[in-house]
Structure formats: C-alpha cells, structure tokens
Enzyme design. Structure first.
Site, PDB file in Angstrom:
ATOM      1  N   GLY A   1       0.807  -1.214   0.000  1.00 19.82           N
ATOM      2  CA  GLY A   1       0.000   0.000   0.000  1.00 19.82           C
ATOM      3  C   GLY A   1       0.839   1.261   0.000  1.00 19.82           C
TER       4      GLY A   1
ATOM      5  CB  SER B   1      10.307   4.488  -2.108  1.00 21.36           C
ATOM      6  OG  SER B   1      10.156   3.910  -0.825  1.00 21.36           O
ATOM      7  CB  SER B   2       5.520   3.387   0.412  1.00 19.83           C
ATOM      8  OG  SER B   2       4.904   2.659  -0.632  1.00 19.83           O
TER       9      SER B   2
ATOM     10  CD  GLU C   1       1.655   7.685 -11.513  1.00 16.38           C
ATOM     11  OE1 GLU C   1       1.688   6.865 -12.444  1.00 16.38           O
ATOM     12  OE2 GLU C   1       0.636   8.307 -11.163  1.00 16.38           O
TER      13      GLU C   1
ATOM     14  CG  HIS D   1       2.843   0.563  -5.464  1.00 16.50           C
ATOM     15  ND1 HIS D   1       3.046   1.671  -4.678  1.00 16.50           N
ATOM     16  CD2 HIS D   1       3.467  -0.463  -4.832  1.00 16.50           C
ATOM     17  CE1 HIS D   1       3.760   1.336  -3.608  1.00 16.50           C
ATOM     18  NE2 HIS D   1       4.034   0.047  -3.681  1.00 16.50           N
TER      19      HIS D   1
HETATM   20  P1  AMP Z   1       5.888  -2.371  -1.728  1.00 12.82           P
HETATM   21  O1  AMP Z   1       4.502  -1.824  -1.550  1.00 12.82           O
HETATM   22  O2  AMP Z   1       6.963  -1.408  -1.385  1.00 12.82           O
HETATM   23  O3  AMP Z   1       6.052  -3.723  -1.072  1.00 12.82           O
HETATM   24  O4  AMP Z   1       6.048  -2.629  -3.278  1.00 12.82           O
HETATM   25  C1  AMP Z   1       5.154  -3.455  -3.982  1.00 12.82           C
HETATM   26  C2  AMP Z   1       5.735  -3.741  -5.337  1.00 12.82           C
HETATM   27  O5  AMP Z   1       5.891  -2.524  -6.047  1.00 12.82           O
HETATM   28  C3  AMP Z   1       7.111  -4.400  -5.249  1.00 12.82           C
HETATM   29  O6  AMP Z   1       7.202  -5.416  -6.234  1.00 12.82           O
HETATM   30  C4  AMP Z   1       8.033  -3.248  -5.552  1.00 12.82           C
HETATM   31  O7  AMP Z   1       9.251  -3.649  -6.139  1.00 12.82           O
HETATM   32  C5  AMP Z   1       7.213  -2.440  -6.544  1.00 12.82           C
HETATM   33  N1  AMP Z   1       7.686  -1.057  -6.579  1.00 12.82           N
HETATM   34  C6  AMP Z   1       7.904  -0.237  -5.522  1.00 12.82           C
HETATM   35  N2  AMP Z   1       8.410   0.943  -5.932  1.00 12.82           N
HETATM   36  C7  AMP Z   1       8.536   0.868  -7.279  1.00 12.82           C
HETATM   37  C8  AMP Z   1       9.013   1.750  -8.291  1.00 12.82           C
HETATM   38  N3  AMP Z   1       9.475   2.973  -8.005  1.00 12.82           N
HETATM   39  N4  AMP Z   1       8.983   1.328  -9.570  1.00 12.82           N
HETATM   40  C9  AMP Z   1       8.530   0.090  -9.885  1.00 12.82           C
HETATM   41  N5  AMP Z   1       8.064  -0.800  -8.987  1.00 12.82           N
HETATM   42  C10 AMP Z   1       8.066  -0.421  -7.698  1.00 12.82           C
END
Ligand code: AMP
Length: 290
Positions: A31, A190-191, A35, A37
């Site tokens: 969550g 990044s979140s 962009e 995600h």
């Molecule tokens: P997270 O919510 O941080 O666990 O991320 C969920 C998915 O989104 C993971 O597979 C991450 O690698 C991907 N993700 C996070 N940030 C990015 C980004 N800037 N560009 C592409 N994919 C991302």
C-alpha cells in the site's frame, strides 16, 4: 472493483475466475501506492483478463527496530487509485487472517553456502527480512492462483529471491519484473519517500545520481575500482548512513571485481531516519542501457 478481506473468499473468487478461463495477473503490495505500483497494475492489466492487487503490511518482514508501526496506511486513497486504473479486485487481509493462531510454517531462504542471493546486500542489514517476504509472497501466490505476478525492479534483491523461490518450489506462476519508476529528478519512487522532510527529499536525489554516474563511468570503460570507490565516498558523504553500495552480477548478486556481463549497481542508505534503496543496471563493453 471488488474488495475482499477474507483469504478464503479471495482464493474462492480467484478459483472461479480461473474456471471461467480468465488469465489472472496479481500485484502484491504494502500500500501507500504511487506511480511505481500503478505501473505494475497497468502492465498486469495489459497482459491478463483479471487483475488482483493485494495491500498488506507484512509484520514478518520488519525487524524489531524498523518502521512497521509507522508504515503509511492510506487505505481509502489507495482504493481510489486502484479504482482509477481499473484494477478488478483489491485484497486487503489482516494479520490475523493470514497468520492465524498457531501459524508456524515459514519459507527458509539461503542456507549457508548455497544461496548467494540472501547472503549480502539487504539480507546482511535486515536479518529475517527475506524469509518474511518469501513466506508472505508464497501465501499470497497460493491465494491469488494467478498466472502471472508482478514485482518491481526497485526491490532488486527481493525480485531475485522470489524468482528463485518460485523456481525451487515449482510454484505455478510466472514472475514479471517491471522497470523502476522514478521521480522527475531521478529519485526512485517509494512509499517511504513520504517520510522525507523537504530538505531530506532534496538530499535523497544523490542516491540515483551516484548510481547513474557510476553506471556511466563503468560503461565508458573508466577504472572500475576508482569509479566504485568514488561512488561510495560520494554516497556516504551525502547520506546519514550508507549500508552498502556495490556492483553485483545481475544473476548471482555476487559483487563483481571487474566489469563483466550484466551487472547492477545497488545501494542502500539512510537519509534522515529513512532507509532507501535503489539500483541501476550496467552493461560493460556493450551498448549503453537506460
Ligand atoms: P511495496 O509496496 O513497497 O512492497 O512494493 C510493492 C511492489 O511494487 C514491489 O514489487 C516493488 O518492487 C514495486 N515497486 C515499488 N516501488 C517501485 C518503483 N518505483 N517502480 C517500480 N516498482 C516499484
């Protein structure tokens, strides 16, 4: 968009979609969507008939001194974003649903000497992290019954660990790794960027700048050791604590001593109290890659 909380209801829905002959794409997330995600969701939508997204802040993958409690959880905003990109289903389990009383089965990754992917980089600084990731992803994949699951190259080591788990355990799903989405100035989305003060946000751009500079130097055939040590100096000067900056073999994740084959420059550091990671692919002696 269908919103489901119960794991068994989610699994039954996905089974029904399979029986209807639908190709299923699945995007697991924690969550606080951005962009990056949404690019995964858009790719999943293009390649499948039915796209499910999960949001679950997985306690198993956080260390005791990490940010599990304060991790952002803007659920209604996230749901609105997913609706806007026409995700078909949002799965939002809670911890009791995924880890009921008596839960005691975990995926072990990287036993001594046989699994370089989990020896170095983030594994060294976040003990237990990849076991937590692998365990929750295995569970989510079993629930989602997807044909394809989508992960970001942003979490380079995570994608490698999941790819290996899927291969080793014969999980019946294709893993797609999608490119990193960046802010205009190059910072990887990044979140956790939400934690950054305006001043720290300005400083954070040094991570991608340093990695791209290193990529250019290596691809132009400059001295590898000098370029790597210059990059390390720069990142440690501009961050509050550098966990690592390495150039690794993109397949094995072993640090390379001399530029050869597909490589990835990877870094993790703290800006203020926020730990950020990023990576850039490098191809020595070949064509320049973005
Ligand atoms: P997270 O919510 O941080 O666990 O991320 C969920 C998915 O989104 C993971 O597979 C991450 O690698 C991907 N993700 C996070 N940030 C990015 C980004 N800037 N560009 C592409 N994919 C991302």
């Amino acid at each position: 968009m269908k919103v489901v909380r119960s794991p068994k209801t989610f699994q039954a829905l996905m089974e029904k979609k399979r029986l209807e002959g639908k190709l299923i794409g699945f995007v697991p997330t924690m969550g606080a969507l951005h962009e990056g995600h949404l690019s995964l969701v858009n790719t999943a939508k293009k390649e499948n008939d039915f796209t499910a997204v999960s949001i679950f802040v997985n306690p198993l993958q956080f260390g005791p001194r990490e940010d599990f409690k304060k991790y952002p959880r803007p659920l209604s905003q996230d749901a609105a974003l997913l609706k806007s990109v026409k995700a078909d289903c949002l799965f939002i389990p809670d911890a009791a649903g995924l880890y009921p009383d008596g839960f005691q089965t975990h995926i072990a990754v990287g036993t001594e000497g046989s699994f370089g992917l989990t020896k170095g980089l983030c594994a060294k600084f976040r003990p237990g992290h990849f076991e937590g990731v692998a365990t929750v992803v295995a569970k989510l994949l079993n629930l989602a019954k997807a044909h394809r699951a989508y992960f970001g190259a942003k979490d380079f080591q995570q994608a490698a660990v999941i790819g290996r788990m899927v291969r080793d355990l014969d999980l019946d799903v294709k893993i797609r790794v999608c490119p990193i989405v960046r802010e205009k100035d190059g910072l990887a989305m990044s979140s956790r960027n939400r934690y950054l003060t305006p001043d720290n946000r300005r400083r954070a751009v040094m991570i991608s700048k340093t990695l791209f500079e290193l990529k250019r130097a290596v691809e132009q055939g400059k001295s590898f050791n000098l370029a790597l040590s210059a990059a390390r100096k720069k990142l440690s000067r501009h961050s509050d604590k550098m966990d690592y900056l390495e150039v690794v073999d993109s397949g094995t994740l072993e640090p390379v001593r001399r530029p050869q084959g597909p490589m990835t420059a990877v870094a993790a550091c703290f800006i203020g109290g926020t730990r950020l990671i990023d990576n850039v692919s490098i191809r020595a002696g070949g064509k320049l890659r973005k």
